[in-house]
Enzyme design. Structure first.
Site, short mmCIF file in Angstrom:
data_model
loop_
_atom_site.label_atom_id
_atom_site.label_comp_id
_atom_site.label_asym_id
_atom_site.label_seq_id
_atom_site.Cartn_x
_atom_site.Cartn_y
_atom_site.Cartn_z
N CYS A 66 46.69 51.76 40.74
CA CYS A 66 48.10 52.17 39.90
C CYS A 66 48.24 53.55 41.04
CB CYS A 66 47.19 53.11 38.59
SG CYS A 66 46.95 51.41 37.07
N HIS A 99 46.53 59.51 40.58
CA HIS A 99 46.97 57.77 39.50
C HIS A 99 48.73 58.40 38.99
CE1 HIS A 99 46.76 55.76 36.44
NE2 HIS A 99 45.04 54.90 36.50
N ASP A 106 42.97 66.34 36.46
CA ASP A 106 42.55 64.86 36.26
C ASP A 106 41.33 64.75 36.13
OD1 ASP A 106 43.05 62.09 35.76
OD2 ASP A 106 44.26 61.99 36.83
N LYS A 139 35.45 55.13 31.88
CA LYS A 139 35.04 55.66 32.87
C LYS A 139 33.15 56.80 32.72
CE LYS A 139 39.63 55.49 34.48
NZ LYS A 139 39.88 54.38 35.45
N GLN A 162 38.49 60.53 37.18
CA GLN A 162 37.40 59.70 37.98
C GLN A 162 35.93 60.51 38.25
OE1 GLN A 162 37.47 56.64 39.28
NE2 GLN A 162 39.32 55.78 38.26
#
Ligand SMILES: Cc1ncc(COP(=O)(O)O)c(C=O)c1O
Lengths: 150, 407
Positions: B365, B124, B201, B227, B204
């Site tokens: 993104c 991302h 990261d 999220k 998600q």
């Protein structure tokens, strides 16, 4: 099934999307400008052939959504044989129509472009319709660098 | 799918009863942000109604109550990702700020001209740009490990990028554009044999699977509350205590200091050293409520249910002529990115919206990912624990119909 969308996706738009007019590279163009909509990745290259201050030919290349493809396709048709001033005036009217700035625009004033009036109900899609015109504006002002809708 | 209590869960999310353009909402834009259960909404309004005050500041009752709730949420986050200590849980605005924090503190302290940072081709923008900015400032070099056309990291090529100049590996746990889940345990183990710290990261991954930072042994893990069925405006940076202790502070201000004089200030200990100023108090508490809610359902059960949803959606999508799935990694989370022949994703998005279906259309993104696949954008349906097979049927019916309309 898509009744609600009839104002946005008129048959003319599907037609221009399927068979875009003036979709070609112009080798002897006097002006060539790239337009980019970073939000959706739409890119187009606009070519103009000028005779003095008159646009005698216009064409484009690129890929975009149906709204942006139809918009640029219609634009290349309508600006042919217009002077720079006439094209700029049309841009202003078109811009006011699509952004809903002027509700009272006489749709006759924009001719065939009236099929794009539906985007004013879809704020997320206005830039799709105006990308072509911002690119034209840059070409008329003889800017060399790419334009972006952001 | 019989045992997973999806109907009960749906009833906990008031927005799922909304009508969009006179049709029942089918919300499939969960990778952009998830909807919120009553437990989260109520925890925030209860907090404002009964307990609100600034934290860590006052001796009055409300301030103490607010502080207790805020710190209790930190412990919930700690438990949720199984961190060893609450000192390792830093509240920030979101995954983006967390990565910027690591770049600006750990990065500036440890990365010099000529050093290398390794990321992957499926990041991302928030796990690309902060490192580019750091590289510009320091003269370090950003290295990108490639992926194959399924959207899987090419492991040997990743491994080959690691060398003595590598000072950090920063990789996405699960890709938002493709759904690919990276072999993060293997990545971490390999990097650690070369003493290279690893940032994951997890923006998600976190809502879709159990995450155990001690078992992974990652050095940093970042994610956003919104999220994870929690509020926007709050996120988490987990870092190993020893690393955090050694890092310089991020922003200066109130709460992050021990003493201040005009000659010199001394900094507070962890975690407050990295939390300057009044934080998103209610949002942190709301995130704690989201975690309580998820713990009741169980992340393993959610992962199992969503795997079935994704398998069903993938099968259905493959029946549609002209539909191309973008991202077919063997290890994949509940994301279906796709393109349709001759129909731009934005047209797909607008058309589906008119049927009450919310998907994302765009570059997500992740412009380098789009470039890799040679598309300007994709349409993306991303699933959450409250989605159903029936909703996937509505989506597929919508796609089939719009293909007809476009002709
Ligand atoms: C993989 C990934 N990383 C980072 C982010 C950034 O999260 P936020 O915008 O909440 O900071 C996102 C959000 O889209 C994401 O999907």
């Amino acid at each position: 099934m898509f009744e609600d969308l009839r104002d946005l996706y008129q048959e003319v738009i599907f037609d221009h999307n399927r068979n875009p007019r003036n979709f070609r590279v112009m080798d002897d163009a006097d002006r060539k400008v790239e337009g980019f909509n970073p939000l959706c990745g739409d890119r187009l290259t606009l070519y103009l052939k000028m005779d003095g201050d008159k646009i005698i030919d216009a064409s484009f290349q690129g890929s975009g959504c149906a709204i942006s493809t139809a918009s640029v396709s219609l634009m290349t048709e309508i600006i042919k044989d217009k002077t720079e001033a006439e094209a700029e005036a049309l841009f202003k009217t078109f811009h006011d129509m699509t952004t809903g700035k002027d509700e009272n625009i006489q749709l006759e004033a924009v001719g065939k472009l009236a099929v794009l009036a539906g985007v004013r109900e879809y704020p997320a899609r206005v830039k799709c319709a105006t990308l072509a015109w911002h690119t034209l504006d840059a070409a008329l002002k003889n800017q060399q660098q790419a334009v972006s809708t952001e | 799918m019989t045992t997973f209590p999806v109907e009960r869960i749906r009833a906990d999310f008031p927005i799922l009863a909304e009508k969009i353009r006179n049709k029942p909402l089918v919300y499939l834009d969960n990778a952009a942000s998830c909807q919120k259960p009553n437990a989260v909404i109520d925890s925030i309004s209860e907090f404002y109604r009964h307990d609100y005050a600034n934290i860590h500041r006052g001796v009055h009752t409300l301030s103490v109550r607010a502080t207790d709730k805020y710190e209790a949420a930190r412990d919930k986050v700690r438990g949720f990702i199984n961190a060893a200590n609450t000192k390792e849980i830093i509240f920030v605005r979101g995954a983006t700020e967390a990565i910027n924090l690591v770049a600006q503190t750990f990065g500036k302290a440890n990365i010099k001209a000529g050093d290398e940072i390794v990321i992957t081709a499926m990041e991302h923008h928030s796990n690309i740009v902060p490192w580019q900015m750091l590289c510009e400032e320091t003269g370090a070099v950003l290295k990108v490990a490639p992926m194959n056309v399924q959207g899987e990291l090419i492991y040997p090529k990743f491994e080959a990028l690691l060398n003595t100049k590598t000072k950090l590996v920063a990789v996405v746990h699960m890709s938002n554009a493709l759904g690919s889940i990276n072999p993060v345990k293997q990545i971490i183990d390999t990097a650690h044999t070369k003493n290279i710290p690893v940032l994951l990261d997890g923006a998600q991954a976190i809502p879709h699977m159990p995450v155990d930072v001690q078992e992974l042994d990652c050095d940093f893990y970042v994610f956003s509350g919104h999220k994870l069925y929690g509020p926007s405006g709050v996120g988490v940076m987990y870092g190993k205590q020893a690393l955090l202790e050694a890092m310089p502070p991020y922003q200066g201000g109130g709460d992050m200091i021990r003493t201040v004089s005009f000659e010199k200030s001394t900094y507070a200990g962890l975690p407050h050293k990295f939390e300057a100023g009044t934080p998103a108090i209610a949002e942190v508490i709301g995130l704690g409520a989201a975690i309580d809610y998820l713990n009741e359902i169980g992340m393993a059960a959610i992962a199992e249910y969503e795997a079935k949803l994704l398998a069903y959606a993938t099968d259905q999508a493959k029946q549609i002529k002209g539909l191309k799935i973008i991202g077919e990694a063997h290890e994949k989370g509940a994301i279906l990115s796709f393109t349709l022949d001759h129909i731009h994703p934005h047209d797909i998005g607008t058309m589906l919206d008119s049927l009450g279906i919310a998907i994302r259309a765009g570059h997500h993104c992740a412009m380098p990912v789009m470039e890799f696949y040679g598309v300007p954008a994709t349409a993306r349906a991303s699933f959450a624990m409250y989605n159903t097979k029936e909703e996937i049927d509505v989506l597929m019916q919508g796609i089939t119909s719009l293909i007809e309309v476009f002709g």
